[in-house]
Motif scaffolding. Structure first.
Motif, mmCIF file in Angstrom:
data_model
loop_
_atom_site.group_PDB
_atom_site.id
_atom_site.type_symbol
_atom_site.label_atom_id
_atom_site.label_comp_id
_atom_site.label_asym_id
_atom_site.label_seq_id
_atom_site.Cartn_x
_atom_site.Cartn_y
_atom_site.Cartn_z
ATOM 1 N N LEU A 73 0.826 -1.210 0.000
ATOM 2 C CA LEU A 73 0.000 0.000 0.000
ATOM 3 C C LEU A 73 0.861 1.262 0.000
ATOM 4 N N ARG A 74 0.486 2.178 -0.880
ATOM 5 C CA ARG A 74 1.103 3.506 -0.919
ATOM 6 C C ARG A 74 0.127 4.569 -0.410
ATOM 7 N N SER A 75 -1.174 4.317 -0.542
ATOM 8 C CA SER A 75 -2.173 5.243 0.016
ATOM 9 C C SER A 75 -3.308 4.449 0.627
ATOM 10 N N LEU A 76 -3.756 4.913 1.797
ATOM 11 C CA LEU A 76 -4.857 4.280 2.517
ATOM 12 C C LEU A 76 -5.802 5.367 3.000
ATOM 13 N N ASP A 77 -7.060 5.311 2.527
ATOM 14 C CA ASP A 77 -8.105 6.258 2.923
ATOM 15 C C ASP A 77 -9.233 5.489 3.580
ATOM 16 N N VAL A 78 -9.438 5.738 4.865
ATOM 17 C CA VAL A 78 -10.554 5.114 5.585
ATOM 18 C C VAL A 78 -11.231 6.158 6.467
#
Length: 533
Positions: free
Chosen positions: A93-98
């Motif tokens: 993962l390079r970007s995680l949006d939660v």
């Protein structure tokens, strides 16, 4: 459905050679209910975007089997419950949006600063409406330390109150550039012995619960930092005197309890600053003159502090670049005194000027009309300004809001002042000693939403002026308090205005039954000769 058919859909991106599905962009598709576990069969996925849907479930555990994922967006999708630790298995993962909230509105609906004023910062283009916050929560963030490639992390509105180790974990992510932890119920910042997150360019820790904690000094040691938002956190003590964040463009530390002068490092080191918001603190001393040497500054907002001195102390002899670049200057509710400086009229890009509630004296500068036609808002209300309104105000052809209420202005206002104000929507000028002298047939070039002329002397025998009766959009606010107007009847549409003040006049006639006609309506009619039906 075959893979080849799926690959023809706009939301699906496939590898041309293998036919494998690599990207699913399902943002805003209106998806509901439960996610089909067959999604786990797309083992080659690198991008999965489920943003802006309305699933009613916890985050499904099978997402952790998509080990090729590089970008995962589960924000504003209706997920609730605990974020599974197994997301830590997605080591690519390079970007995680939660983001832990299901509803979304555009930023300018809720937050003045995080909207159009963030041109160039698209990652802050929206904020969540707080109706049922913290739909998602964690019991720990240790699983994040497995994501060593992570560059962007957005967990706004996720309840992180149990993750006391959050900063130590973040400090193990050497590639992290953007950190969004807004409104996460954080209440503690553990001291750092060494700083490993030197790649950080954006930090948003706004609206947490850091009560009685001092400003975290390590943040201003980040040399790559360009965006910092620590507003609404109840930090105490001084602004750190040392700052190595030479690339800082945006700083918002408003709505805290910071109590110091403005340190010289903020304007001597951070020469790239464009947006400066220090409002709602206990900052004191004089406003540093060096602010006017920061050539890139567009917004300088210092309201609701304890700054002293005169305008000439801080803003006299401004640099050419300041006069050309500054778009907003907000100094309201301080302890500034003295006269306004003539140089205010030389701003070329100024759109908003707020000087309310200080102790200024003297006249409004005659050259105020030299302000660029881009000027949209002029606020001078609640000061101690005296003298006439200069005719040059009428040159501001793009002016939308004029606020000069609560001063000691005197003199006669004629048609020439309004001749070019075709875009004027709000005129707030109550509590002055001004007289209005207009021709009987004068037709204004504007249509107002708000008009406040309380305590003015109106022309033509003080009947309700015909130009007011021709205002078709006047629905929000009409203040004609103590203007000496008389009439045998109040126009029926006046009673539909949200805030109506006709008190202390000579009006006759009946007041209709307006109870319940408009929600939260305020009507003042005392000291007239009006009667209820």
């Amino acid at each position: 459905m075959s893979t080849s058919i799926c690959c023809k859909r706009k939301a699906v991106t496939c590898n041309n050679s293998t036919g494998h599905v690599h990207r699913l962009h399902l943002s805003g598709f209106g998806l509901r209910g439960q996610i089909n576990p067959s999604l786990a069969n797309l083992s080659h996925l690198t991008h999965l975007d489920l943003n802006l849907n309305t699933f009613h479930q916890t985050i499904p555990s099978f997402i952790a089997s998509l080990t090729n994922l590089e970008h995962l967006n589960l924000s504003f999708a209706g997920f609730h419950g605990k974020i599974p630790h197994t997301i830590g298995n997605l080591t690519r993962l390079r970007s995680l949006d939660v983001v832990g909230f299901s509803n979304m509105v555009w930023g300018d609906h809720l937050n003045h600063y995080h909207s159009i004023h963030l041109a160039g910062y698209p990652e802050m283009e929206y904020v969540a409406r707080v109706a049922s916050p913290n739909l998602l929560h964690v019991d720990t963030l240790r699983w994040l330390s497995q994501l060593s490639r992570l560059e962007a992390l957005n967990m706004n509105y996720v309840n992180l109150s149990r993750a006391k180790e959050w900063l130590q974990v973040i400090n193990t992510l050497p590639s992290l550039q953007k950190l969004h932890f807004q409104n996460c119920s954080l209440d503690y910042i553990f001291p750092l012995n060494s700083l490993n997150v030197t790649s950080l360019t954006l930090i948003d820790l706004s609206s947490n619960k850091f009560q009685s904690l001092e400003f975290p000094t390590w943040i201003l040691g980040l040399r790559n930092l360009s965006y910092l938002d620590l507003r609404n956190n109840s930090f105490v003590g001084p602004i750190p005197s040392s700052c190595n964040a030479t690339k800082l463009k945006y700083i918002d530390i408003s709505s805290n309890f910071l109590n110091s002068t403005v340190p010289s490092s903020l304007y001597n080191t951070c020469k790239e600053l464009e947006f400066i918001y220090l409002d709602f603190n206990f900052l004191h001393g004089t406003i540093p003159r060096q602010f006017t040497n920061l050539c890139r500054v567009k917004k300088l907002s210092l309201s609701f502090n304890r700054f002293e001195g005169t305008m000439s102390d801080s803003f006299g002899n401004m640099s050419k670049c300041s006069l050309e670049g500054l778009e907003e200057l907000n100094l309201q509710f301080n302890q500034l005194s003295g006269s306004l400086i003539d140089q205010l009229g030389e701003f070329k890009s100024l759109e908003r000027l707020f000087l309310n509630k200080n102790s200024f004296s003297g006249m409004i500068p005659r050259n105020l009309g030299k302000l660029s036609s881009s000027l949209q808002v002029l606020g001078l209300s609640r000061n101690n300004l005296t003298g006439d309104l200069p005719d040059s105000l009428g040159h501001l052809c793009n002016l939308e809001r004029l606020h000069i209420g609560g001063n000691k202005l005197k003199g006669v206002v004629r048609e020439s002042l309004f001749a070019n104000l075709t875009k004027l929507k709000i005129l707030t000028a109550s509590q002055n000693e001004l007289s209005l002298r207009l021709g009987e047939d004068w037709s204004p070039p504007f249509q107002l939403k708000q008009l406040r002329l309380g305590s003015w002397s109106l022309s033509n025998g003080s009947q309700i002026p015909s130009w007011i009766l021709r205002q078709k959009n006047l629905s929000a606010y009409l203040d004609l308090f103590d203007t000496g107007i008389f009439s045998d009847g109040v126009p029926s549409w006046f009673w539909e205005i949200q805030f109506l003040n006709l008190s202390h006049n000579h009006l006759h006639g009946n007041i209709p039954d307006i109870h319940g006609s408009t929600e939260n309506q305020y009507v003042y009619t005392s000291s007239n000769q009006l009667e209820t039906d």
